[in-house]
Design a protein around this motif. Sequence first.
Motif, short mmCIF file in Angstrom:
data_model
loop_
_atom_site.label_atom_id
_atom_site.label_comp_id
_atom_site.label_asym_id
_atom_site.label_seq_id
_atom_site.Cartn_x
_atom_site.Cartn_y
_atom_site.Cartn_z
N ALA A 142 0.83 -1.21 0.00
CA ALA A 142 0.00 0.00 0.00
C ALA A 142 0.87 1.26 0.00
CB ALA A 142 -0.94 0.00 1.21
N ARG A 143 1.99 1.22 0.70
CA ARG A 143 2.90 2.38 0.72
C ARG A 143 3.50 2.63 -0.67
NH1 ARG A 143 6.73 2.01 6.02
NH2 ARG A 143 7.24 4.13 5.34
N ILE A 144 3.75 1.57 -1.39
CA ILE A 144 4.26 1.71 -2.75
C ILE A 144 3.19 2.37 -3.63
CG2 ILE A 144 5.03 0.45 -4.81
CD1 ILE A 144 6.22 -1.64 -2.90
N HIS A 145 1.97 1.89 -3.52
CA HIS A 145 0.88 2.46 -4.32
C HIS A 145 0.62 3.92 -3.97
CE1 HIS A 145 -0.86 -1.82 -5.11
NE2 HIS A 145 0.04 -1.47 -6.00
N ALA A 151 3.77 -2.01 -7.84
CA ALA A 151 4.35 -2.92 -6.85
C ALA A 151 4.52 -4.32 -7.42
CB ALA A 151 3.47 -2.99 -5.61
N VAL A 152 5.75 -4.82 -7.36
CA VAL A 152 6.05 -6.20 -7.76
C VAL A 152 6.25 -7.01 -6.48
CG1 VAL A 152 7.63 -7.72 -9.01
CG2 VAL A 152 7.15 -5.41 -9.89
N GLY A 153 5.27 -7.82 -6.12
CA GLY A 153 5.42 -8.68 -4.96
C GLY A 153 6.34 -9.83 -5.31
N SER A 154 7.32 -10.14 -4.45
CA SER A 154 8.30 -11.15 -4.82
C SER A 154 8.63 -12.12 -3.70
CB SER A 154 9.60 -10.47 -5.30
OG SER A 154 10.29 -9.87 -4.22
N GLY A 178 -2.03 -7.29 -2.68
CA GLY A 178 -2.22 -6.13 -3.54
C GLY A 178 -1.16 -5.91 -4.59
N ALA A 179 -0.25 -6.88 -4.78
CA ALA A 179 0.80 -6.71 -5.77
C ALA A 179 0.21 -6.56 -7.17
CB ALA A 179 1.74 -7.91 -5.74
#
Length: 263
Positions: A142-145, A151-154, A178-179
């Motif tokens: 959410a902070r990235i958005h 956001a790339v979740g990895s 949310g990625a």
Amino acid sequence: MGERAVSIGRDPSGPRGAVVVGGPHGAAPCRIIVPVSAPGPQTLAEEVRALAGHPVDLIEWRVDALASMAPDEIARACAVVLGEARRPVLATVRTAGEGGAASLSDTGYARLVAWLARRADAVDAEVARGDGLEGGAAALIARIHEAGAVAVGSHHDFSGTAPEPRIIDVLRAEAEAGADIAKIAYAARGPLDLLQVMDAQMWARTGIGPPVIAISMGRAGAISRIAGAPLGSAATFATVGAPSAPGQFRAEQVREALDVMEA
């Protein structure tokens, strides 16, 4: 549920432009991401400039070597990368626990990720780091958005490959957090490990929504890097210069292989 398209790029008309990743079958080819990782502004600038003329869709800036430096040094390096790049930039802080060079607390990691998200076009978020944060991985993403980045979740495992159901659980968790793009990378000990990753990738095309980057690392899994969009690969990593992970091919080799796979 079908794979959605994600546009990476803050300003499509700016010098870095924008690139669409994923989307319905055949909507976009598998994109080629090339890392740069030099520890200083001058060598970083040279690395980024060296990408000109190569088949590169996205630039991954590996911030690992800079993570322990003073904020002003990181800021100078960031300005160089974003100023020199002619493709959208994915900023990645790969931590020691997932095969990288950065040693940071969970809060320190989240702070640096949020700082990068206010500048880069996309930011990698290790979902496991969310375990030590209030709100978990969803709060980190959410902070990235909120900062305006993709956001790339990895998740990375250099010790081996999990069974396919566990890989699917990881991809599903990244999507639920949310990625915008879900990424997994596992070390392959043999062909069966490759199949676990590829099967999970193909399931995810219709199973979770976000585009998927699924990599089987090492010689046994090398074909996963050139599987292409027909087998559910939204993007892959290649090299211009030294590789950043086991089994990487040169960007030109990947482009040629993808052209055959996606013809």
